[in-house]
Design an enzyme around this catalytic site. Structure first.
Site, PDB file in Angstrom:
ATOM      1  N   ARG A  37       0.600  -1.162   0.028  1.00  0.00           N
ATOM      2  CA  ARG A  37      -0.021  -0.095   0.009  1.00  0.00           C
ATOM      3  C   ARG A  37       1.042   1.153   0.056  1.00  0.00           C
ATOM      4  NH1 ARG A  37      -2.519  -3.337   3.623  1.00  0.00           N
ATOM      5  NH2 ARG A  37      -4.052  -4.575   2.627  1.00  0.00           N
ATOM      6  N   GLU A  46      -4.998 -14.790   9.347  1.00  0.00           N
ATOM      7  CA  GLU A  46      -5.566 -15.879   8.887  1.00  0.00           C
ATOM      8  C   GLU A  46      -4.836 -17.200   8.863  1.00  0.00           C
ATOM      9  OE1 GLU A  46      -6.681 -12.889   7.311  1.00  0.00           O
ATOM     10  OE2 GLU A  46      -8.436 -13.342   8.607  1.00  0.00           O
ATOM     11  N   TRP A 100      -2.392  -4.652  10.001  1.00  0.00           N
ATOM     12  CA  TRP A 100      -1.966  -4.409   8.508  1.00  0.00           C
ATOM     13  C   TRP A 100      -2.537  -3.380   7.854  1.00  0.00           C
ATOM     14  CZ3 TRP A 100      -6.269  -5.025   5.162  1.00  0.00           C
ATOM     15  CH2 TRP A 100      -7.479  -5.610   5.686  1.00  0.00           C
ATOM     16  N   ASP A 113     -14.906 -11.953  11.469  1.00  0.00           N
ATOM     17  CA  ASP A 113     -13.898 -11.194  10.803  1.00  0.00           C
ATOM     18  C   ASP A 113     -13.834  -9.932  10.695  1.00  0.00           C
ATOM     19  OD1 ASP A 113     -11.392 -11.251   9.433  1.00  0.00           O
ATOM     20  OD2 ASP A 113     -12.244 -11.932   7.491  1.00  0.00           O
ATOM     21  N   ARG A 139     -15.585  -1.983  10.566  1.00  0.00           N
ATOM     22  CA  ARG A 139     -15.884  -3.132   9.493  1.00  0.00           C
ATOM     23  C   ARG A 139     -17.081  -3.700  10.059  1.00  0.00           C
ATOM     24  NH1 ARG A 139     -11.666  -7.346   7.233  1.00  0.00           N
ATOM     25  NH2 ARG A 139     -12.802  -8.826   6.286  1.00  0.00           N
TER      26      ARG A 139
END
Lengths: 551, 283
Positions: free
Chosen positions: A147, A209, A257, A318, A345
């Site tokens: 990114r 993950e 992240w 998640d 989220r």
């Protein structure tokens, strides 16, 4: 309207008097043959980045991560006069998530898998490139992403997919040092731009993950040596370790992240954390699972945790709190509040006091079925029973991809509104039993859509951070995974999954301009200026496009 | 595991399938040169019992579903293909094995970790194959030739649908409809066409700034524009900012054939439609 004093000084200090006079005498078109010659980026310049808007000096533009630029040459009245100035094609085909930096006319673009290229920001032509050597046994969850870089002095710092942090000379692309942050074959990887905090490079990790144990690190920019590490999952004897049943803390994820923010006055670093692992099977990690799905405030010198706020205790959907924290001082009910704005989220928008971590208020900004609201005092979600993933599958909103995700939100100092990409979707969530094995995926389930994406609603929403009310929304379809940038020209700049790049009126949400770039915009736009001329850059598909006003 | 999914957008399918043919040839050629010991020739998968398939499914759900979906139906957003239909990059057990082992260069499909043993990869191959079936093993009541006659005759299917370049434009091209649909899917699509309509076949009703209303198939709908084909097969493109309003109708324009045709006739049509396949021939 934009003075270029700083780059003129840069030229003077870095070139001989003779070469300057001969260069200046030449036509404009030859100015781009000058060797990269920016003045070093000091910490003071980074703190004051908003006041040199001709440069874009860090991932989120400024340390408060507002993504608000003072440039106003391109504005609500003339944005429809934008035209493409150049395009840069990334050679490795993937989808670009890069937010380039611009320093005194030089642009630094990161590419898949973990490369960086320096180009002339006026023409898009290359100065140098750095191709990171990569092992062939990467463990990456969701694509070969990178990114962006950070800059301090004359050095770029970049995360790599093999979980290294590298320092690259900004003038030549030469590798200065290469530090292994964690073992890639154990499931660790790195995708986010680092954040410079004073004399350190602060950086996170991906891999929730794969049953990693997350952390935030700080490195010495000169040597690449680690100065501190703060685990996002407390170890035995530390506060919060008892929020993980048995030994589940060892493999509990809570990755970091996306790039955080920094408040120089409070000397606090703010960083979001990812999902607990395994993602969808919470049976093996009973408890709140601190500090997954949280925002952490760290001491700017030591990395010690000063406060935490957990958005989603014991998450089984998640719902990473991997969003960029936006900082602004807001007047709320007559009081000046050092605020943090956060659209999560999990579907809720929050305003927090960033000095203390205190929850002020929040409410859903998108479709939410897993919780019926937030506790008005603590901000803890009030869960709806029976919404955890099952072996057979259960429909829950937001879907795994989230009501929003890592896509940068933005704030405008003019409108005092917070802008976020939002998705009103739903998905069936499944649970599976899995044993942890190092380097293997450890997710405990998954999800599936039962409707086409086009059946869902999606929009850019403007939220009043003083009330959490939605002031306006602009519908898009099928959805967006682009970040947002605002400007003093009254603009909201963003893109969509169907390949548009567009500008809205920050005040009203009115459509001002759009162009079809043909592939998903999966990054945030940024803006800069050269010799008084403002440009806007955004990545779409594998291409980085730069726009400016018609000549 | 397999969900019924009648009349998926054939426009997209066709494009995909054409690239599949080209890509398969290329990949096989490239893949065979670097073939690992096991897959030197397509001698068949030794790990193909029900237990292997279940193990393969477990591995798939864990390692592959993030991109390919928990139901292996793919994810357009990340470019991960549907694995329940004909495969884009592989047509034989050996080539599926190789795609998993070596990845697909230039895409997000990375090779499986080197320390994953070959038998696990073969179990994955077995699972992926279990998502399909051998169409030749299916015995149908109806008669395909009679179905063909109905299709172009009394049932007038060809007034809306094309097969191999002949027929109408007001419904999906059915040239390969038998590949990704079971006979049950096909029957349901004829008797209950509204059950699941691909977005391409939704209807948009657009009111222009001139007040004129135009209605047609949803060729495209995005953040700033809509594109339709009206009943006269004219293509129209509108900017959303330049129209009065538009409306989306998510029903199918196809009538139900239940009652219009006899059960025997429907069976004949199913037999004909199910025969519409163009299998990729292994090299």
């Amino acid at each position: 309207m934009i003075t270029m004093k700083r780059s003129s000084i840069a030229l003077l200090t870095s070139l001989s008097a003779l070469s300057i006079s001969s260069t200046l005498a030449q036509e404009d078109q030859f100015s781009t043959v000058i060797t990269p010659a920016f003045s070093p980026i000091t910490w003071e310049r980074l703190v004051d980045a908003r006041n040199e808007p001709e440069n874009w000096l860090m991932y989120s533009g400024t340390l408060d991560s507002q993504r608000y630029s003072l440039l106003d040459q391109i504005n609500v009245d003339n944005v429809d006069q934008l035209e493409m100035k150049w395009a840069y094609q990334i050679p490795v085909i993937d989808r670009a998530e890069t937010v380039p930096l611009v320093v005194d006319g030089i642009m630094f673009i990161t590419e898949a898998p973990s490369n960086v290229v320096a180009v002339d920001a006026r023409t898009g032509r290359e100065y140098w490139r750095y191709d990171h050597e990569m092992p062939d046994d990467l463990r990456i969850c969701c694509g070969r992403n990178n990114r962006g870089v950070a800059i301090l002095g004359e050095t770029l710092f970049m995360s790599t997919l093999d979980a290294h942090l590298v320092a690259i000379d900004a003038r030549t692309g030469n590798l200065l040092w290469d530090t292994e942050v964690a073992r890639h074959d154990a499931g660790y990887s790195k995708t986010a731009a680092p954040l410079i905090v004073k004399d350190k490079v602060v950086t996170g990790i991906a891999g929730a993950e794969f049953g990693i144990r997350g952390f935030i690190d700080a490195y010495d920019p000169e040597t690449g040596e680690r100065v501190w590490r703060t685990y996002t999952i407390p170890g035995p004897g530390e506060f919060g370790n008892d929020t993980w049943s048995d030994d589940s803390w060892r493999t509990g994820g809570a990755s970091t992240w996306i790039t955080g923010s920094y408040d120089a006055e409070l000397n606090q670093i703010y960083w979001g954390t990812g999902n607990p692992g395994p993602d969808w099977n919470g049976d093996v990690r009973l408890g709140d699972n601190l500090y997954s799905d949280s925002v952490l405030a760290l001491d700017g010198d030591t990395g010690a945790i000063e406060w935490h706020f957990q958005f989603t205790p014991h998450d089984v959907h998640d719902y990473d709190a991997i969003q960029v924290p936006i900082l602004a001082d807001l007047e709320i009910n007559g009081e000046q509040v050092p605020a943090m704005m956060w659209a999560n989220r999990n579907g809720f928008y929050y305003t927090l006091n960033r000095a203390t971590g205190q929850f002020l208020f929040g409410k859903p900004f998108a479709s939410v079925t897993w919780a019926e609201g937030l506790d008005p005092v603590t901000g803890r979600p009030i869960r709806v029973a029976g919404m955890a993933p099952t072996y057979e599958g259960i429909m829950v909103s937001p879907p795994i991809v989230g009501a929003t995700n890592w896509y940068s939100p933005a704030y405008s100092q003019d409108t005092e509104l917070f802008y976020v990409t939002s998705f009103d979707g739903e998905q069936e969530f499944f649970k599976r039993d899995e044993d942890y094995e190092e380097g293997e995926r450890f997710t405990g389930g998954g999800g599936r859509y039962t409707q086409p994406m086009d059946a869902f609603h999606s929009s850019i929403r403007a939220i009043n951070p003083k009330t959490a009310d939605i002031e306006w929304e602009f519908p898009i379809m099928p959805r967006s995974s682009a970040g947002i940038t605002t400007t003093a020209g009254g603009l909201v700049l963003t893109g969509s999954a169907d390949g548009y790049f567009f500008a809205l009126d920050a005040e009203s949400g009115r459509e001002l301009w759009n162009i079809s770039l043909g592939a998903r915009v999966h990054a945030a736009p940024m803006t800069f200026a050269i010799d008084g001329e403002q440009f806007v850059t955004v990545a779409s598909g594998n291409v980085v496009y730069t726009f400016g006003l018609r000549d | 595991m397999r969900r019924t999914h009648p009349l998926r957008s054939p426009g997209r399918r066709l494009i995909r399938s054409l690239t599949a043919v080209a890509a398969t040839a290329g990949l096989l050629a490239a893949g065979l040169a670097t073939l690992p010991q096991v897959a030197a020739e397509d001698a068949g998968n030794l790990y193909n019992t029900d237990v292997d398939i279940r193990m393969g499914q477990r591995y798939f759900e864990r390692q592959c579903s993030r991109c390919h979906g928990f139901d292996a139906k793919g994810n357009d957003e990340v470019g991960a293909p549907d694995l329940t239909g004909s495969l884009r990059n592989a047509s034989t057990d050996a080539s599926i094995f190789n795609v998993i082992r070596e990845g697909v260069s230039g895409t997000a499909m990375l090779p499986v970790a080197a320390d994953v043993p070959d038998p696990t990869v073969w179990q994955l191959v077995a699972f992926i194959n279990s998502l399909r079936y051998d169409p030749n093993s299916v015995t149908l009541e109806g008669d395909a030739d009679s179905g063909l006659a109905l299709f172009n005759g009394r049932a007038e299917c060809n007034s809306c649908h094309m097969v191999d370049g002949r027929g109408g434009r007001l419904g999906p091209d059915l040239s390969r409809i038998g590949e990704d649909n079971t006979p049950e899917d096909l029957m349901l699509a004829m008797t209950n066409p509204h059950e699941q309509v691909a977005p391409r076949w939704w209807t948009l009703r657009v009111t222009g700034s001139d007040g004129i209303e135009r209605e047609g198939f949803r060729m495209g709908e995005d953040s700033f524009g809509v594109r339709i084909m009206d009943v006269d097969e004219n293509l129209w493109s509108f900017r959303k900012s330049e129209i009065e309003s538009y409306e989306r109708i998510e029903d199918s324009t196809m009538p139900s054939y239940e009652g219009r045709l006899s059960d025997d006739e429907l069976d004949d049509l199913v037999a004909y439609l199910f025969s519409l396949r163009r299998e990729v021939q292994p090299q």
